[in-house]
Each structure stands twice: as C-alpha cells, then as structure tokens.
Design an enzyme around this catalytic site. Sequence first.
Site, PDB file in Angstrom:
ATOM      1  N   LYS A 106       0.827  -1.206   0.000  1.00 42.78           N
ATOM      2  CA  LYS A 106       0.000   0.000   0.000  1.00 42.78           C
ATOM      3  C   LYS A 106       0.861   1.255   0.000  1.00 42.78           C
ATOM      4  O   LYS A 106       1.962   1.264   0.565  1.00 42.78           O
ATOM      5  CB  LYS A 106      -0.901  -0.039   1.239  1.00 42.78           C
ATOM      6  CG  LYS A 106      -2.002   1.006   1.298  1.00 42.78           C
ATOM      7  CD  LYS A 106      -2.877   0.739   2.524  1.00 42.78           C
ATOM      8  CE  LYS A 106      -4.038   1.704   2.646  1.00 42.78           C
ATOM      9  NZ  LYS A 106      -4.893   1.360   3.808  1.00 42.78           N
ATOM     10  N   SER A 131      -9.662   1.341   2.951  1.00 46.30           N
ATOM     11  CA  SER A 131      -8.914   2.242   2.091  1.00 46.30           C
ATOM     12  C   SER A 131      -7.910   1.526   1.190  1.00 46.30           C
ATOM     13  O   SER A 131      -7.381   2.110   0.260  1.00 46.30           O
ATOM     14  CB  SER A 131      -8.181   3.275   2.948  1.00 46.30           C
ATOM     15  OG  SER A 131      -7.220   2.655   3.783  1.00 46.30           O
ATOM     16  N   SER A 156      -9.823  -1.406   6.756  1.00 44.14           N
ATOM     17  CA  SER A 156      -9.235  -1.159   5.446  1.00 44.14           C
ATOM     18  C   SER A 156      -8.496  -2.334   4.816  1.00 44.14           C
ATOM     19  O   SER A 156      -8.129  -2.274   3.648  1.00 44.14           O
ATOM     20  CB  SER A 156      -8.298   0.057   5.508  1.00 44.14           C
ATOM     21  OG  SER A 156      -9.041   1.225   5.730  1.00 44.14           O
TER      22      SER A 156
END
Length: 447
Positions: free
Chosen positions: A77, A155, A179
């Site tokens: 990420k 997310s 997330s």
Amino acid sequence: MLPTISQLQRDLDEGRTTSLALTDAALARIDDTGGEGARAFTQVYRDQALAAARASDLLRAAGLRRSAIDGLPISVKDLFDITGQPTTAGSAVLRDAEPARANALIVQRLIDAGAIIVGRTNMTEFAFSGLGLNPHYGTPRSPWDRATGRIPGGSSSGAGVSVADGMSVAAIGTDTGGSVRIPSAFCGLTGFKPTASRVSQQGTLPLSASLDSIGPLAASVECCAILDAILSGSPYAAPQAPDLSSLRFAVPANLVLDGADDHVRTTFAATLERLAQAGAQIRTIDIPEFNELAHINRKGGFTCSESWHWHQSLLESREAEYDPRVSSRILRGKAMSAADYIDVLQARPQWIAGVESRLQSFDALLLPTVPVTAPVIADLEASDEAYFAANGLILRNPTLINFLDGCALSLPCHAAGTAPVGLMVAGIGGQDRRILDIGQAIEATLA
C-alpha cells in the site's frame, strides 16, 4: 480460484515456473490497458522487480530459499516508506514530499524474505474512507460486476484489486477501521487484521496511531498466516484447524445486521447453517457496547483527532489540494478539545472490558464483514449524501474490532457467481494465532 502461496512455492521448487515468469505475468496484467492496473497502482517497480526475480531464481537454483514468499510478486500500500521515494498515501499533496531515507520495517522484512515488490497500490487518500474512491489517481473497480463498476472497498483499494486480478500474489494493507477486511470482502479475498501492536508501524504514514494495524490480503487463511509471521517478525506456525464441533461462536444480536441487504443476510444465515451442520455451537447474544460506540466517537474519536494532529500544517497551507471528502473528516478533529480526546481514551478500556466479558466463554465472534454488497462507483461519486451514508455503513462492523483492539479475518462466504460477501471471524487482542487456526477450520468447511 487464485493460486495460494504454498501452491506457487511447490511450482517454483519443482521447476514448473520461475520467479521471473511469475513477475513477468504480474507486470503484464498491470500493464493491460483493458485492466485495472493503472488505477490499482500509484507506482510500478518494473526494473527492480525483474532484477529481484532473477536473483531469486539464481538463489533457488543454488538450493537457497529465503522464505515461503521467496520469488513471489507482492504489492504494498502507498502508506509504507520505500527508500529514495516519497510516500504519497494516495494524495496529490505529497507528490513533492521528501523521499524516504529508509524502507518501512515491514517492507524491509518482505524484501529480506525474498518478496518481489511489484509496486505501490492505490488507496483512499490518507486512508480516510472505507470505500476506496480516489479523485487523484482514479478508483479501481471491484472484480465483481466490473461492467457496472463497483467500489473495491477501502482504504486498501488497489491492494484488493491487485490480488483479485493476479497483479500480485498477495498485498499488504493497513486497517484502522476495516481497510484490509473491507476490500477483502468486496474482492472475494481473505484478509487478516492483526492485533495492532503485533506488527510494527515504523516507516508507515499514520491515520490513527491508536487504531492502525498492518495486515495481508491474499488467497487463503494459510497465505495470511505466512505473511503475518513475516510482517510481525514471528516464527511461522502453520494454522492448525480445530474440530468445529469443539468451537463455540457468538453472533451479535444487535447492530451488525442493521441496514443489511438481502444478499448479505441470506448468505450470512446460510454460512452459519453450514457451520452448525458441521458441529459448531453458535449462539446469538446481545452486545450492548456495540451500540454505544457511535456515542463514544460522536465528536470524531481517535481517527479525526489523531489525523488532525498529523495533517494540521498541511491542511492549513494546502487544503484545496485534498479530496474534500477526506479533508472534511480530518477537520472534525480540529474542533475536538483535549477533554474530548481524553473522554475517548478513558472510555475505551471500560468498553473493551465489557465486550471481552461477554465473549469470554466463546472461541470467536462471527458477523458479516460488511452488511451490503459493493455499491456502484458512479452513484457515490455523484452524491456526497450517498458517499457518507455508504461509508458509515461499510465501516461500522469492522470498526468495532479496531476499537476492541482485537484481531479478525474476513473470509469469502458467498456462493460462486454471486456478489462477494465476507464473513468476519474476530477475537480479542492477542488471539491472532487462535483466530487463524479457527479461520482455517471455517475455510475448509466453506470450500
């Protein structure tokens, strides 16, 4: 079916493929102009990945394998520092940020284990939403009903799509309010949120220091256990599935199915029935603390106050460059007083103690990861009202476990060909290996 880490390692060990071939294939999927690569990744490390794959193949030819993920394409990420590059966190504001001087600890652990880092994955700006929309870099589409274009979950949006589309074997995301688990649920994957303290945050851009955790999205419970051991620096112990007839599960009677759609309701009920038929003892219980959390967080909670602390100077000088749906939530923290923050700090231990007391005679908690199937991207882009209503509903169930400082898996439990639905298997803090063991038993039953 996505290949698991163990399957790919057998293929590598027995000469049916090479790290270079796997990495070439992953990069080709990222490059496919008809695919989601351009929206799933904010940066692709093509040359570095190919060089690392060649090195892995040479080491394997010499009889050396560094770990179970040696030679496998992994995505990370866009919150984790990588030496020499800015960490942009899905934001335009940080494109000109000072480059990182060292790798985040979890990135270094992956590299040391032989992972091939193919790139950084897209995300909700600054990780502040459970939907995955990003106006700066685009929004990758969930693998289900791609023609319509549904949210991937956030997310860690690009993380989920990168695994679902074969652009990586596994992905590393963060989970502050779901997330890792939300994109796993919407993309038909397995995701693991560990107890927050289990994996070091060193070199990771924070959302909420009190709630942030780091975990994997992958094809199976065993894949998540392998990656969790590497991320946490722990010895690997393969999950040992207990007999389901020895397990007692609690299902909350309140809150977690409020607002659920028919597909999630029927899928969750059918999943519980399959587990019961396999011998599991399932009891529905009231957990009134769950209904109290919204009141505890009514002024913004840890996420708004702690994100405001980090973003204050950036927002004061460059607010216009933020996604307004993100900046508006961070700015809620500006209005919180020190007393408001202390109220949340003091409420949390009592809240945790209350929940833990209700779960003490159970092996795990079962609930839908998300109470609805993935909404349509265009509908949420068009309406602030729809966006914030969906965001609150989608974050609600996972957030309970973050505030509990617990650990949880999200396992796919839907029938083939239907919209993805996640089953959350959760435990209190420190029960990580136990939850992975239980997840292994549930996964085998649902297969």
